[in-house]
Design a protein around this motif. Structure first.
Motif, short mmCIF file in Angstrom:
data_model
loop_
_atom_site.label_atom_id
_atom_site.label_comp_id
_atom_site.label_asym_id
_atom_site.label_seq_id
_atom_site.Cartn_x
_atom_site.Cartn_y
_atom_site.Cartn_z
N ALA A 128 23.73 17.28 9.32
CA ALA A 128 24.49 18.51 9.11
C ALA A 128 25.36 18.33 7.88
O ALA A 128 26.06 17.32 7.74
CB ALA A 128 25.36 18.82 10.32
N ARG A 153 33.28 20.78 14.77
CA ARG A 153 31.85 20.93 14.47
C ARG A 153 31.22 19.57 14.24
O ARG A 153 30.14 19.27 14.76
CB ARG A 153 31.65 21.83 13.25
CG ARG A 153 30.21 21.88 12.74
CD ARG A 153 30.08 22.92 11.65
NE ARG A 153 28.92 22.67 10.82
CZ ARG A 153 27.68 22.92 11.18
NH1 ARG A 153 27.42 23.38 12.38
NH2 ARG A 153 26.67 22.67 10.36
N ALA A 174 26.61 14.06 10.61
CA ALA A 174 27.34 15.09 9.84
C ALA A 174 27.89 14.46 8.58
O ALA A 174 28.48 13.39 8.61
CB ALA A 174 28.47 15.67 10.67
N VAL A 198 22.98 14.13 15.63
CA VAL A 198 22.72 14.56 14.26
C VAL A 198 23.89 14.12 13.39
O VAL A 198 25.05 14.42 13.70
CB VAL A 198 22.55 16.10 14.17
CG1 VAL A 198 22.30 16.52 12.74
CG2 VAL A 198 21.44 16.56 15.09
N GLY A 213 18.01 14.36 12.15
CA GLY A 213 18.78 15.53 11.72
C GLY A 213 20.03 15.14 10.96
O GLY A 213 20.52 14.01 11.04
N ILE A 215 28.19 17.87 16.51
CA ILE A 215 26.92 17.50 15.90
C ILE A 215 26.63 16.02 16.14
O ILE A 215 25.52 15.63 16.48
CB ILE A 215 26.93 17.81 14.39
CG1 ILE A 215 26.91 19.33 14.20
CG2 ILE A 215 25.75 17.19 13.69
CD1 ILE A 215 27.15 19.76 12.79
N ASP A 228 28.40 19.85 5.93
CA ASP A 228 29.53 20.76 6.03
C ASP A 228 30.23 20.90 4.69
O ASP A 228 30.26 19.95 3.89
CB ASP A 228 30.54 20.25 7.05
CG ASP A 228 30.12 20.54 8.48
OD1 ASP A 228 29.88 21.72 8.78
OD2 ASP A 228 30.01 19.59 9.27
N ASN A 278 13.67 22.56 10.82
CA ASN A 278 14.24 23.59 11.71
C ASN A 278 13.16 24.45 12.35
O ASN A 278 13.28 25.67 12.47
CB ASN A 278 15.24 24.45 10.94
CG ASN A 278 16.45 23.67 10.46
OD1 ASN A 278 16.77 22.61 11.01
ND2 ASN A 278 17.11 24.16 9.43
N THR A 293 22.67 22.81 8.97
CA THR A 293 22.07 21.75 9.76
C THR A 293 20.58 21.66 9.45
O THR A 293 19.88 22.67 9.40
CB THR A 293 22.28 22.02 11.27
OG1 THR A 293 23.68 22.09 11.53
CG2 THR A 293 21.68 20.89 12.10
N TYR A 294 20.08 20.45 9.26
CA TYR A 294 18.69 20.19 8.93
C TYR A 294 18.09 19.31 10.03
O TYR A 294 18.47 18.14 10.18
CB TYR A 294 18.56 19.49 7.58
CG TYR A 294 19.10 20.29 6.41
CD1 TYR A 294 18.23 21.00 5.58
CD2 TYR A 294 20.47 20.34 6.15
CE1 TYR A 294 18.72 21.75 4.52
CE2 TYR A 294 20.96 21.09 5.09
CZ TYR A 294 20.09 21.80 4.27
OH TYR A 294 20.58 22.53 3.23
N ILE A 295 17.19 19.86 10.82
CA ILE A 295 16.48 19.12 11.86
C ILE A 295 15.04 18.94 11.39
O ILE A 295 14.31 19.93 11.24
CB ILE A 295 16.51 19.84 13.22
CG1 ILE A 295 17.96 20.13 13.63
CG2 ILE A 295 15.80 19.00 14.27
CD1 ILE A 295 18.81 18.90 13.86
#
Length: 323
Positions: free
Chosen positions: A312, A7, A18, A16, A310, A11, A314, A268, A289-291
């Motif tokens: 992400a 993942r 992570a 984006v 962005g 990303i 986790d 988002n 995830t934050y866009i």
């Protein structure tokens, strides 16, 4: 490859960032609280008390409790404190013998009321009565409206309709398109100056709250032609945090042929806020995830191209076997 690493790699390939967040341990210190207890209820009336406790962090000098009671309930008699009322809003401070509390100490005050309602929106020294830290103000005021200019003799006056805010508007900043700093800051809804020279000029007014949040501008053009040119795209986006439940988004200002009125910020795909400065806040809701996108707009409703950033978040990977 683990699901977590797969993942993260996907990303990163999408541009984006992570990251993995580990929850911070809770503090052992307890904050001051004001706890309500309804002692008795009868037809048409009730009695209750609030106990104020300092917690173990520090003394609590000059405590102040405020709350609202619903319509139909009013305090008729009270004791062990000094109470003032404005409509349904009550403010209670300590009496001479219990206004200051040492660490770990407590005191109570009580009342008899007509009606059976209980306190709402309780605050202890401006913080929630249950001991939670006060919420950070991240909401900008609304933009001023109906900005207009009038000329009388040698005076030109800007007037506008007041903005609204979730806490309070503390003032207004007035700009023109010839500079990058405000030409004035006022606490009223008007500003007078000398009559501007005969030239194409735009004025902008934005509201400011106590936390420094700024509304979009209301814009007035003097001699400005119809505007069909969009502002430039915001650049140099940054995303910091999360802190106190929000990410902080920042960017470099856009430019426009007349006047940049503000910026639209989305998370988002959902519009979060309209702001007049180059900082905004978007909510942090946990792993995911934050866009974030930002685009500038002008008074004619022209929008720039969106800028995007962005991240992400986790959960931490599972511990290795046997750990």
């Amino acid at each position: 490859m683990s699901r977590f690493l797969s993942r993260a790699a996907a990303i990163m390939a999408a541009g984006v960032l992570a990251i993995t967040l580990n929850p911070a341990p809770a503090s052992a210190a307890t904050a001051p609280t004001a706890v309500f207890f309804q002692e008795s209820v009868w037809p048409g009336g009730s009695s209750g008390r609030i106990t104020v406790t300092t917690g173990d962090a520090a003394a609590l000098p000059n405590w102040r409790v405020e709350f609202d009671l619903p319509a139909g309930t009013a305090i008729a008699h009270h004791w062990n404190a000094v109470l003032t009322r404005s409509g349904n809003h009550y403010v209670v401070v300590g009496a001479s013998w219990n206004a200051s509390l040492a660490p770990g100490a407590s005191t109570s005050f009580g009342w008899v009321a007509t009606g059976q309602g209980t306190p709402q929106g309780c605050l202890l020294n401006a913080a929630p009565c249950d001991g939670r830290p006060p919420a950070r103000d991240v909401r900008p005021p609304s933009a001023p409206t109906q900005l207009r200019g009038t000329t009388q003799a040698t005076t030109f006056t800007l007037t506008w309709t007041a903005s609204t805010d979730n806490t309070a508007v503390i003032g207004y900043e007035i700009y023109n398109n010839t500079g990058t700093a405000p030409i004035a800051t006022v606490t009223t809804t008007s500003y007078s100056m000398g009559v501007p020279p005969p030239m194409v000029m735009s004025f902008g007014v934005r509201a400011v709250d106590a936390a420094g949040n700024r509304s979009p501008f209301a814009v007035l053009g003097l001699g400005t032609p119809p505007d069909t040119t969009a502002p430039s795209q915001p650049t140099a986006l940054t995303l910091r945090g999360p802190t106190d439940g929000s990410w902080t988004v920042g960017w470099a200002a856009s430019t426009d042929n007349q006047f940049v009125a503000g910026y639209e910020v989305t998370l988002n795909g959902t519009v979060i806020s309209l702001v007049g400065n180059t900082t905004a806040y978007v909510p942090y809701t946990g792993y995911g995830t934050y866009i974030v996108t930002v685009r500038a707009f002008d008074a004619a409703g022209n929008f720039s191209t969106r800028a995007q950033i962005g991240i992400a978040v986790d959960p931490p990977p599972p511990p290795p076997p046997g750990a």
